[in-house]
Design a protein around this motif. Structure first.
Motif, PDB file in Angstrom:
ATOM      1  N   VAL A 120       0.823  -1.202   0.000  1.00 22.64           N
ATOM      2  CA  VAL A 120       0.000   0.000   0.000  1.00 22.64           C
ATOM      3  C   VAL A 120       0.859   1.255   0.000  1.00 22.64           C
ATOM      4  O   VAL A 120       0.624   2.192  -0.786  1.00 22.64           O
ATOM      5  CB  VAL A 120      -0.964  -0.001   1.213  1.00 22.64           C
ATOM      6  N   VAL A 121       1.880   1.315   0.851  1.00 21.68           N
ATOM      7  CA  VAL A 121       2.713   2.510   0.960  1.00 21.68           C
ATOM      8  C   VAL A 121       3.461   2.792  -0.347  1.00 21.68           C
ATOM      9  O   VAL A 121       3.420   3.922  -0.851  1.00 21.68           O
ATOM     10  CB  VAL A 121       3.679   2.393   2.167  1.00 21.68           C
ATOM     11  N   PRO A 122       4.144   1.807  -0.971  1.00 26.75           N
ATOM     12  CA  PRO A 122       4.803   2.106  -2.251  1.00 26.75           C
ATOM     13  C   PRO A 122       3.817   2.481  -3.358  1.00 26.75           C
ATOM     14  O   PRO A 122       4.128   3.322  -4.211  1.00 26.75           O
ATOM     15  CB  PRO A 122       5.528   0.809  -2.605  1.00 26.75           C
ATOM     16  N   ALA A 123       2.609   1.905  -3.342  1.00 27.34           N
ATOM     17  CA  ALA A 123       1.615   2.254  -4.364  1.00 27.34           C
ATOM     18  C   ALA A 123       1.173   3.706  -4.199  1.00 27.34           C
ATOM     19  O   ALA A 123       1.008   4.428  -5.190  1.00 27.34           O
ATOM     20  CB  ALA A 123       0.414   1.314  -4.266  1.00 27.34           C
ATOM     21  N   LEU A 124       0.992   4.152  -2.965  1.00 22.99           N
ATOM     22  CA  LEU A 124       0.620   5.551  -2.741  1.00 22.99           C
ATOM     23  C   LEU A 124       1.750   6.497  -3.146  1.00 22.99           C
ATOM     24  O   LEU A 124       1.493   7.568  -3.720  1.00 22.99           O
ATOM     25  CB  LEU A 124       0.247   5.771  -1.275  1.00 22.99           C
ATOM     26  N   LEU A 125       2.992   6.117  -2.859  1.00 23.15           N
ATOM     27  CA  LEU A 125       4.126   6.943  -3.283  1.00 23.15           C
ATOM     28  C   LEU A 125       4.215   7.004  -4.812  1.00 23.15           C
ATOM     29  O   LEU A 125       4.500   8.064  -5.381  1.00 23.15           O
ATOM     30  CB  LEU A 125       5.429   6.405  -2.692  1.00 23.15           C
ATOM     31  N   LEU A 126       3.967   5.887  -5.478  1.00 28.12           N
ATOM     32  CA  LEU A 126       3.994   5.859  -6.937  1.00 28.12           C
ATOM     33  C   LEU A 126       2.886   6.740  -7.509  1.00 28.12           C
ATOM     34  O   LEU A 126       3.112   7.488  -8.478  1.00 28.12           O
ATOM     35  CB  LEU A 126       3.841   4.426  -7.437  1.00 28.12           C
ATOM     36  N   LEU A 127       1.712   6.708  -6.914  1.00 29.73           N
ATOM     37  CA  LEU A 127       0.627   7.585  -7.373  1.00 29.73           C
ATOM     38  C   LEU A 127       0.963   9.055  -7.152  1.00 29.73           C
ATOM     39  O   LEU A 127       0.635   9.909  -7.989  1.00 29.73           O
ATOM     40  CB  LEU A 127      -0.678   7.233  -6.649  1.00 29.73           C
ATOM     41  N   ALA A 128       1.641   9.373  -6.047  1.00 30.79           N
ATOM     42  CA  ALA A 128       2.040  10.751  -5.790  1.00 30.79           C
ATOM     43  C   ALA A 128       3.056  11.224  -6.824  1.00 30.79           C
ATOM     44  O   ALA A 128       2.992  12.363  -7.305  1.00 30.79           O
ATOM     45  CB  ALA A 128       2.617  10.872  -4.379  1.00 30.79           C
ATOM     46  N   VAL A 129       4.012  10.370  -7.198  1.00 30.60           N
ATOM     47  CA  VAL A 129       5.013  10.738  -8.221  1.00 30.60           C
ATOM     48  C   VAL A 129       4.344  10.916  -9.571  1.00 30.60           C
ATOM     49  O   VAL A 129       4.635  11.867 -10.310  1.00 30.60           O
ATOM     50  CB  VAL A 129       6.130   9.674  -8.284  1.00 30.60           C
ATOM     51  N   ILE A 130       3.419  10.040  -9.917  1.00 30.79           N
ATOM     52  CA  ILE A 130       2.708  10.149 -11.203  1.00 30.79           C
ATOM     53  C   ILE A 130       1.883  11.427 -11.233  1.00 30.79           C
ATOM     54  O   ILE A 130       1.848  12.140 -12.258  1.00 30.79           O
ATOM     55  CB  ILE A 130       1.828   8.909 -11.431  1.00 30.79           C
ATOM     56  N   ALA A 131       1.238  11.778 -10.125  1.00 25.99           N
ATOM     57  CA  ALA A 131       0.446  13.005 -10.068  1.00 25.99           C
ATOM     58  C   ALA A 131       1.340  14.232 -10.182  1.00 25.99           C
ATOM     59  O   ALA A 131       0.980  15.226 -10.846  1.00 25.99           O
ATOM     60  CB  ALA A 131      -0.356  13.049  -8.772  1.00 25.99           C
ATOM     61  N   VAL A 163       4.265  14.397 -11.746  1.00 23.55           N
ATOM     62  CA  VAL A 163       4.768  14.481 -13.124  1.00 23.55           C
ATOM     63  C   VAL A 163       3.663  14.939 -14.066  1.00 23.55           C
ATOM     64  O   VAL A 163       3.897  15.736 -14.981  1.00 23.55           O
ATOM     65  CB  VAL A 163       5.341  13.112 -13.569  1.00 23.55           C
ATOM     66  N   ALA A 164       2.453  14.480 -13.853  1.00 23.16           N
ATOM     67  CA  ALA A 164       1.337  14.844 -14.727  1.00 23.16           C
ATOM     68  C   ALA A 164       0.944  16.307 -14.553  1.00 23.16           C
ATOM     69  O   ALA A 164       0.469  16.948 -15.488  1.00 23.16           O
ATOM     70  CB  ALA A 164       0.145  13.938 -14.451  1.00 23.16           C
ATOM     71  N   SER A 165       1.137  16.864 -13.373  1.00 20.54           N
ATOM     72  CA  SER A 165       0.743  18.244 -13.148  1.00 20.54           C
ATOM     73  C   SER A 165       1.843  19.235 -13.533  1.00 20.54           C
ATOM     74  O   SER A 165       1.651  20.444 -13.442  1.00 20.54           O
ATOM     75  CB  SER A 165       0.359  18.458 -11.691  1.00 20.54           C
TER      76      SER A 165
END
Length: 67
Positions: A47-58, A60-62
């Motif tokens: 769960v923790v690495p998935a949330l960190l990956l989503l934060a990095v993707i967000a 980069v996308a913004s």
């Protein structure tokens, strides 16, 4: 006569004890069944690495650099 008196006394004593309380159905107490269930757990290792990956993707996308 004594045989008759002895028989009558024995009969009266046995009759009163037999009819003293009447029939009572036996009460059977049932113990409740306890079922142990494990609580549903989430795997924090994923769960923790998935949330960190989503934060990095967000992040980069913004990024709106037009250069």
């Amino acid at each position: 006569m004594t045989k008759f008196a002895t028989f009558a006394a024995a009969l009266s004593l046995s009759a009163t004890s037999a009819l003293a309380g009447g029939f009572v159905a036996p009460v059977v107490e049932v113990e409740p069944v306890v079922v142990e269930q494990r609580a549903a757990t989430t795997n924090a290792g994923l769960v923790v690495p998935a949330l960190l990956l989503l934060a990095v993707i967000a992040a980069v996308a913004s990024d709106d650099d037009d250069s």
